[in-house]
Scaffold this active site. Structure first.
Site, mmCIF file in Angstrom:
data_model
loop_
_atom_site.group_PDB
_atom_site.id
_atom_site.type_symbol
_atom_site.label_atom_id
_atom_site.label_comp_id
_atom_site.label_asym_id
_atom_site.label_seq_id
_atom_site.Cartn_x
_atom_site.Cartn_y
_atom_site.Cartn_z
ATOM 1 N N SER A 62 32.749 41.762 32.825
ATOM 2 C CA SER A 62 33.382 43.023 32.407
ATOM 3 C C SER A 62 34.347 42.751 31.248
ATOM 4 C CB SER A 62 34.032 43.741 33.594
ATOM 5 O OG SER A 62 34.748 42.893 34.456
ATOM 6 N N SER A 63 35.615 43.145 31.337
ATOM 7 C CA SER A 63 36.504 43.018 30.169
ATOM 8 C C SER A 63 36.950 41.592 29.864
ATOM 9 C CB SER A 63 37.734 43.917 30.337
ATOM 10 O OG SER A 63 37.389 45.260 30.109
ATOM 11 N N VAL A 64 36.589 40.635 30.707
ATOM 12 C CA VAL A 64 36.801 39.241 30.341
ATOM 13 C C VAL A 64 35.899 38.876 29.156
ATOM 14 C CG1 VAL A 64 36.702 36.856 31.191
ATOM 15 C CG2 VAL A 64 37.567 38.657 32.668
ATOM 16 N N TYR A 76 43.404 51.814 25.400
ATOM 17 C CA TYR A 76 42.339 50.883 25.799
ATOM 18 C C TYR A 76 41.005 51.571 25.576
ATOM 19 C CZ TYR A 76 40.460 47.004 28.577
ATOM 20 O OH TYR A 76 39.817 45.865 29.000
#
Length: 397
Positions: free
Chosen positions: A76-78, A183
């Protein structure tokens, strides 16, 4: 939550390794016992030495498959730090420029501002999430991104990257670029920019620019081993359960929430989402973060690394992350008390919706990577695990 100290102590007052390990073990074991997470991989490096490395619990509860250090996770956002670093490598190579308009590489990407004008969006604004873009999961179910058929990069949309970015460009901006922070899908747009600047598909560009130079072999946009992939779980009133093929994870009133399709990881045709589409291991991320903490070589020169870690959202409110600013790819601690985390000002942090968190504290030469397989519980905002882990590491300072 224990009281957060505004000014953590000097490096020599960090707990000894045995004490640190016992505290972190307690946080991990408690989260598993309380069925908030099925399992986790937690890595902690201090001054370049890995002082804690543990795989705990189950990667797949139904199959009773144990978590391993080399377990693969949906990032995901990693994904964002990998893709952000790839863009900055291109800046170093002279193929991108931070303050050049996105239209230099994506000529048709011209979303209108609220006043109807067509302002330039720069590469710096994409990296710092000050471009005026949004996310579908942060709007109502009938919001503009949903009406335009935009994917947040975690569902099985059937779109190509180019088509998804085209659709993003049809939606009006939330604000004039550079005037606020939100974001957003900016890193997905950045992925399309990278493709054009590098002359390569995004997966190959990230491999050539970031992962291959670091010797990272397990992290990318394609699944390298289905037998090593952690199953995805989420919590509801009945307890922890395996995610459905399409899981809508609620966040707060008024927004639809996250649309997660765990089977996306097995679909070779899913478009490479720069903001959410990668798969990888905790150890690979630790290698990237330690490279950045040590100044950026061999990927980035130190001046560009320092530009990455400056707060580019000064004076802007980072809801839902109080007490934080934002650099070029991740958040920057401003105020530990407001943030509710005891890390010193300047600490970098980000997470991922599938249940991950990481931080880099350059003051104490400390890097922490915590991957779980429980959506939201392992990330902040959303779950307790990241804050509990941080409190355990900094307790007594």
């Amino acid at each position: 939550m224990p009281q957060v100290t505004a000014h953590p102590s000097s490096p020599e007052r960090l707990p000894d390794i045995a004490t640190l390990s016992a505290r972190v073990d307690h946080v991990v074991d408690t989260a598993i016992a309380e069925q908030r997470i099925p399992g986790a991989v937690v890595l902690i490096a201090r001054d370049g030495e890995t002082v804690y490395a543990r795989a705990a619990g189950l990667a797949d509860r139904e199959a009773e498959r144990p978590m391993r250090i080399d377990t693969l996770f949906r990032l995901s956002s990693v994904s964002k730090p990998y893709v952000s670093v790839a863009a900055l490598v291109l800046v170093h190579q002279g193929k991108l420029a931070l303050d050049a308009p996105v239209t230099t590489w994506l000529a048709d990407f011209k979303p209108p501002a609220p006043d109807g004008t067509m302002p330039d969006i720069t590469i710096r604004q994409l990296l710092s999430h000050t471009a005026g873009l949004g996310y579908g999961f942060l709007e109502a179910p009938d919001g503009p991104y949903h009406r335009a058929g935009v994917s947040d990069g975690m569902d099985l949309s059937g779109l190509t990257l180019d088509e998804n970015v085209r659709r993003i460009g049809t939606v009006p901006l939330l604000f004039t670029p550079g005037t606020s922070w939100n974001y957003s899908l900016a890193t997905d747009v950045l992925g399309a920019v990278i493709e054009h600047a590098a002359g390569l598909p995004l997966d190959k560009a990230v491999r050539d620019l970031v992962t291959e130079p670091l010797g990272v072999v397990d992290t990318g946009f394609m699944l390298t081993g289905a037998d090593r992939l952690a199953a995805a779980y989420t919590g509801d009133p009945a307890g922890l359960r395996r995610m459905n093929e399409l899981e809508i994870v609620p966040l707060w009133e008024g927004v639809e929430g996250l649309r997660l399709s765990p089977t996306r990881a097995f679909n070779a045709n899913a478009f490479p989402s720069g903001g959410a589409g990668m798969i990888g291991t905790a150890g690979d991320l630790l290698r990237l973060l330690e490279t950045l903490r040590n100044g950026g070589a061999p990927l980035l020169p130190t001046p560009l690394l320092e530009e990455m870690t400056v707060d580019h959202a000064v004076g802007m409110d980072l809801a839902p992350w109080p007490g934080r600013g934002f650099g070029l790819g991740f958040s920057i601690m401003r105020n530990p008390v407001a943030a509710g985390f005891p890390e010193p000002p300047g600490t970098w942090r980000l997470g991922g919706a599938y249940g991950h968190s990481w931080s880099v504290d350059r003051t104490n030469k400390l890097t922490v990577v915590a991957f779980t397989n429980s959506g939201l519980e392992g990330q902040s905002p959303g779950g307790r695990f990241p804050a509990d882990l941080s409190q355990a590491i900094y307790a007594g300072m």
